[in-house]
Design an enzyme around this catalytic site. Structure first.
Site, PDB file in Angstrom:
ATOM      1  N   PRO A  48      20.723  43.752  40.732  1.00 33.38           N
ATOM      2  CA  PRO A  48      20.612  42.882  39.552  1.00 33.38           C
ATOM      3  C   PRO A  48      20.437  43.671  38.259  1.00 33.38           C
ATOM      4  O   PRO A  48      20.585  43.120  37.171  1.00 33.38           O
ATOM      5  CB  PRO A  48      19.381  42.017  39.832  1.00 33.38           C
ATOM      6  CG  PRO A  48      18.948  42.302  41.216  1.00 33.38           C
ATOM      7  CD  PRO A  48      19.693  43.480  41.733  1.00 33.38           C
TER       8      PRO A  48
ATOM      9  N   GLU B   9      12.682  45.423  47.423  1.00 33.15           N
ATOM     10  CA  GLU B   9      12.358  45.614  46.010  1.00 33.15           C
ATOM     11  C   GLU B   9      13.323  46.559  45.319  1.00 33.15           C
ATOM     12  O   GLU B   9      13.306  46.696  44.112  1.00 33.15           O
ATOM     13  CB  GLU B   9      10.923  46.119  45.855  1.00 33.15           C
ATOM     14  CG  GLU B   9       9.878  45.126  46.328  1.00 33.15           C
ATOM     15  CD  GLU B   9      10.013  43.762  45.657  1.00 33.15           C
ATOM     16  OE1 GLU B   9       9.940  43.693  44.436  1.00 33.15           O
ATOM     17  OE2 GLU B   9      10.213  42.763  46.388  1.00 33.15           O
TER      18      GLU B   9
ATOM     19  N   ARG C 111      42.464  40.429  45.279  1.00 31.06           N
ATOM     20  CA  ARG C 111      43.521  39.571  44.743  1.00 31.06           C
ATOM     21  C   ARG C 111      44.289  40.224  43.609  1.00 31.06           C
ATOM     22  O   ARG C 111      45.339  39.721  43.207  1.00 31.06           O
ATOM     23  CB  ARG C 111      42.973  38.198  44.361  1.00 31.06           C
ATOM     24  CG  ARG C 111      41.829  38.239  43.398  1.00 31.06           C
ATOM     25  CD  ARG C 111      41.191  36.880  43.267  1.00 31.06           C
ATOM     26  NE  ARG C 111      42.122  35.889  42.755  1.00 31.06           N
ATOM     27  CZ  ARG C 111      42.596  35.892  41.513  1.00 31.06           C
ATOM     28  NH1 ARG C 111      42.233  36.832  40.670  1.00 31.06           N
ATOM     29  NH2 ARG C 111      43.437  34.968  41.131  1.00 31.06           N
TER      30      ARG C 111
ATOM     31  N   ASP D  80      45.341  32.798  35.904  1.00 37.01           N
ATOM     32  CA  ASP D  80      44.034  32.153  36.030  1.00 37.01           C
ATOM     33  C   ASP D  80      43.174  32.321  34.794  1.00 37.01           C
ATOM     34  O   ASP D  80      43.396  33.186  33.973  1.00 37.01           O
ATOM     35  CB  ASP D  80      43.227  32.762  37.174  1.00 37.01           C
ATOM     36  CG  ASP D  80      43.958  32.766  38.465  1.00 37.01           C
ATOM     37  OD1 ASP D  80      44.758  31.860  38.684  1.00 37.01           O
ATOM     38  OD2 ASP D  80      43.715  33.691  39.244  1.00 37.01           O
TER      39      ASP D  80
HETATM   40 CL1  6GU Z   1      24.303  42.853  42.883  1.00 35.03          CL
HETATM   41  N1  6GU Z   1      22.047  41.982  43.968  1.00 35.03           N
HETATM   42  C1  6GU Z   1      21.037  41.114  44.069  1.00 35.03           C
HETATM   43  N2  6GU Z   1      20.110  41.324  45.000  1.00 35.03           N
HETATM   44  N3  6GU Z   1      20.895  40.056  43.286  1.00 35.03           N
HETATM   45  C2  6GU Z   1      21.833  39.882  42.367  1.00 35.03           C
HETATM   46  C3  6GU Z   1      22.927  40.738  42.207  1.00 35.03           C
HETATM   47  C4  6GU Z   1      23.005  41.805  43.036  1.00 35.03           C
HETATM   48  N4  6GU Z   1      23.686  40.282  41.196  1.00 35.03           N
HETATM   49  C5  6GU Z   1      23.082  39.186  40.765  1.00 35.03           C
HETATM   50  N5  6GU Z   1      21.967  38.946  41.457  1.00 35.03           N
END
Ligand code: 6GU
Length: 241
Positions: A94, A121, A159, A174
């Site tokens: 994230p 974590e 794709r 698209d």
């Molecule tokens: Cl790549 N990993 C995780 N654990 N949560 C996420 C993510 C990735 N992308 C958005 N949320």
């Protein structure tokens, strides 16, 4: 293109690799996806891949040992299969760069990707230091692991591979792939369904009128749903359909 996936849950990829466009691309030899279970590279008798964080705190941290050993095994396997040099390494987290169509366009040109899926974590920071991956996130929300994001990434790349989609322009028309506009409405048979009619212009046979209508509909839909995209119209105007 070769994509290696380093994961604690290789089983999650089984259905994904065997259906739809990813299956087609693999069967045509356009894409080779190889999953690797980094638990297989654990060294202690409990097969540990994670441990408590130094300094205390909640959760568990992925350990360096199994991840580096798995990465080395991936490089060796890729070279044995004819790849040169090193893969472009991607870490799904994230905290990464937000995935968008531009990033997919960049990545689909790579001959070899290695995709590291995180859990818990996070990763011991030395995995970032040692492997220097491009960190990628699929959006501003938290998932329990990097496997679903890895599938998102692989689908989006696949794709774009030449020959993967039935229609050669399929990936181009698209939303997002061809300028700043969302795709407008589409219809197929029957002409009338429960009193709902297909717009007459689509049956007119006038290709110019159809193209103008579609562009107008795309603008209306973008204005209604994603006005933020229209702010980017200046830089992209020449590529919109
Ligand atoms: Cl790549 N990993 C995780 N654990 N949560 C996420 C993510 C990735 N992308 C958005 N949320």
């Amino acid at each position: 293109m070769r994509i290696d996936v380093l994961t604690l849950f290789p089983g999650m990829f089984e259905g994904f690799l065997e259906e739809g466009i990813v299956r087609v691309a693999r069967s045509k030899g356009l894409l080779d996806v190889v999953t690797h279970d980094f638990r297989a590279f654990a060294t202690d008798k409990h097969r540990s891949v994670d441990d408590r964080p130094y300094g205390g705190g909640p959760g568990m941290v992925l350990m360096c040992g199994p991840v580096f050993a798995c990465d080395e095994s991936v490089v060796a396997a890729g070279r044995a299969a004819g790849q040169e040099g090193e893969p472009k390494r991607i870490m799904l987290t994230p905290q990464g760069r937000r995935l968008d169509q531009d990033l997919l366009e960049e990545l689909h040109q790579e001959p070899w990707l290695s995709v590291l899926c995180g859990h818990y974590e996070g990763f011991d920071e030395r995995i970032r230091e040692g492997l220097e991956p491009l960190e990628v996130s699929i959006g501003d929300y938290v998932l329990s692991g990097g496997e679903v994001p890895a599938m998102v990434l692989i689908d989006g790349i696949t794709r774009l591979l030449p020959g993967a989609l039935g229609h050669p322009d399929g990936a181009r028309s698209d939303s997002f792939a061809c300028g700043p506009l969302l795709e407008g409405p589409q219809y197929t048979r029957p002409r009338v369904f429960r009193d709902m009619e297909v717009p007459a212009v689509l049956l007119s046979g006038d290709h110019g009128a159809v193209a103008r209508w579609r562009h107008e509909q795309a603008e209306l839909r973008t204005q209604a749903r994603r006005p933020d995209l229209l702010g980017r119209a200046d830089e992209n105007e020449h590529t919109s359909q």
